[in-house]
Design an enzyme around this catalytic site. Sequence first.
Site, PDB file in Angstrom:
ATOM      1  N   CYS A 110       0.858  -1.185   0.000  1.00 54.31           N
ATOM      2  CA  CYS A 110       0.000   0.000   0.000  1.00 54.31           C
ATOM      3  C   CYS A 110       0.891   1.230   0.000  1.00 54.31           C
ATOM      4  O   CYS A 110       1.872   1.289   0.744  1.00 54.31           O
ATOM      5  CB  CYS A 110      -0.881  -0.017   1.251  1.00 54.31           C
ATOM      6  SG  CYS A 110      -1.922   1.437   1.421  1.00 54.31           S
ATOM      7  N   HIS A 152      -8.936  -3.655  -2.042  1.00 56.30           N
ATOM      8  CA  HIS A 152      -7.963  -2.811  -1.328  1.00 56.30           C
ATOM      9  C   HIS A 152      -8.405  -1.337  -1.332  1.00 56.30           C
ATOM     10  O   HIS A 152      -8.404  -0.677  -0.288  1.00 56.30           O
ATOM     11  CB  HIS A 152      -6.588  -2.971  -1.997  1.00 56.30           C
ATOM     12  CG  HIS A 152      -5.491  -2.179  -1.369  1.00 56.30           C
ATOM     13  ND1 HIS A 152      -4.406  -2.758  -0.753  1.00 56.30           N
ATOM     14  CD2 HIS A 152      -5.301  -0.834  -1.259  1.00 56.30           C
ATOM     15  CE1 HIS A 152      -3.616  -1.806  -0.283  1.00 56.30           C
ATOM     16  NE2 HIS A 152      -4.126  -0.628  -0.584  1.00 56.30           N
ATOM     17  N   GLU A 153      -8.801  -0.847  -2.509  1.00 51.93           N
ATOM     18  CA  GLU A 153      -9.174   0.576  -2.613  1.00 51.93           C
ATOM     19  C   GLU A 153     -10.483   0.866  -1.882  1.00 51.93           C
ATOM     20  O   GLU A 153     -10.612   1.901  -1.218  1.00 51.93           O
ATOM     21  CB  GLU A 153      -9.275   1.012  -4.079  1.00 51.93           C
ATOM     22  CG  GLU A 153      -7.978   0.903  -4.865  1.00 51.93           C
ATOM     23  CD  GLU A 153      -6.769   1.499  -4.165  1.00 51.93           C
ATOM     24  OE1 GLU A 153      -6.907   2.521  -3.475  1.00 51.93           O
ATOM     25  OE2 GLU A 153      -5.673   0.920  -4.309  1.00 51.93           O
ATOM     26  N   HIS A 156     -10.069   1.330   1.737  1.00 52.17           N
ATOM     27  CA  HIS A 156      -9.614   2.683   2.103  1.00 52.17           C
ATOM     28  C   HIS A 156     -10.791   3.633   2.331  1.00 52.17           C
ATOM     29  O   HIS A 156     -10.697   4.553   3.145  1.00 52.17           O
ATOM     30  CB  HIS A 156      -8.735   3.280   0.991  1.00 52.17           C
ATOM     31  CG  HIS A 156      -7.294   2.873   1.061  1.00 52.17           C
ATOM     32  ND1 HIS A 156      -6.506   3.108   2.160  1.00 52.17           N
ATOM     33  CD2 HIS A 156      -6.490   2.264   0.147  1.00 52.17           C
ATOM     34  CE1 HIS A 156      -5.273   2.654   1.936  1.00 52.17           C
ATOM     35  NE2 HIS A 156      -5.230   2.138   0.719  1.00 52.17           N
TER      36      HIS A 156
HETATM   37 ZN   LIG Z   1      -3.572   1.273  -0.117  1.00 53.52          ZN
END
Ligand SMILES: [Zn+2]
Length: 197
Positions: A110, A152-153, A156
């Site tokens: 990341c 993953h995004e 966030h």
């Molecule tokens: Zn990330």
Amino acid sequence: MMRLKIVQAGEPVLRRQANVISPEELRSAEIQQLIAWMRETMRDAPGVGLAAPQVGVSIQLAVIEDRAELQGLIAPEKLAERGRRPVPFHVIVNPRMELDGPPAVFFEGCLSVAGFSAIVPRALRAHVECLNERGEPLSIHAEGWYARILQHEIDHLHGKLYLDHMHSRSFMTVENLNRHWSELPIAEVKERLGIGG
Ligand SMILES: [Zn+2]
């Protein structure tokens, strides 16, 4: 060229639930400028995704792009194993996601945990309903590495980092990943690191 500052783990914005944005806000000059800057920042890093909270903006927006150019540096068998294929640049806004399939287990990093990597199990497939950068509905059915990028995004946008899902015994510097582990099959890496399951 505008490079935004990518904030690092510990910055409060990375742990906040990001705000939904309306199509009107999305089409504003400010947000369109932000998208252009996030695209440049992601390419410069380089990375395959960047979420607005990573540049200090707490809204549900992320940019994604997995360029063939970046993949050229990776062995074809590794790309195949990961189900990694080029993904054109696009923007996801206010995403809702459903996951499917067995977990795929690979190292992941990341830009907000710079210099580190860990093994993170992720669902093999992801179905995302969201808006594009023009505020139009967008439906995505992704598999393999693209599904991992989306998970993953979207994490966030909900104040989550891969650290929350990783096998903690596999957490390591990228330098040590390349030195000791990156050439080994993932099953062997797990065994040597003492990761069960
Ligand atoms: Zn990330």
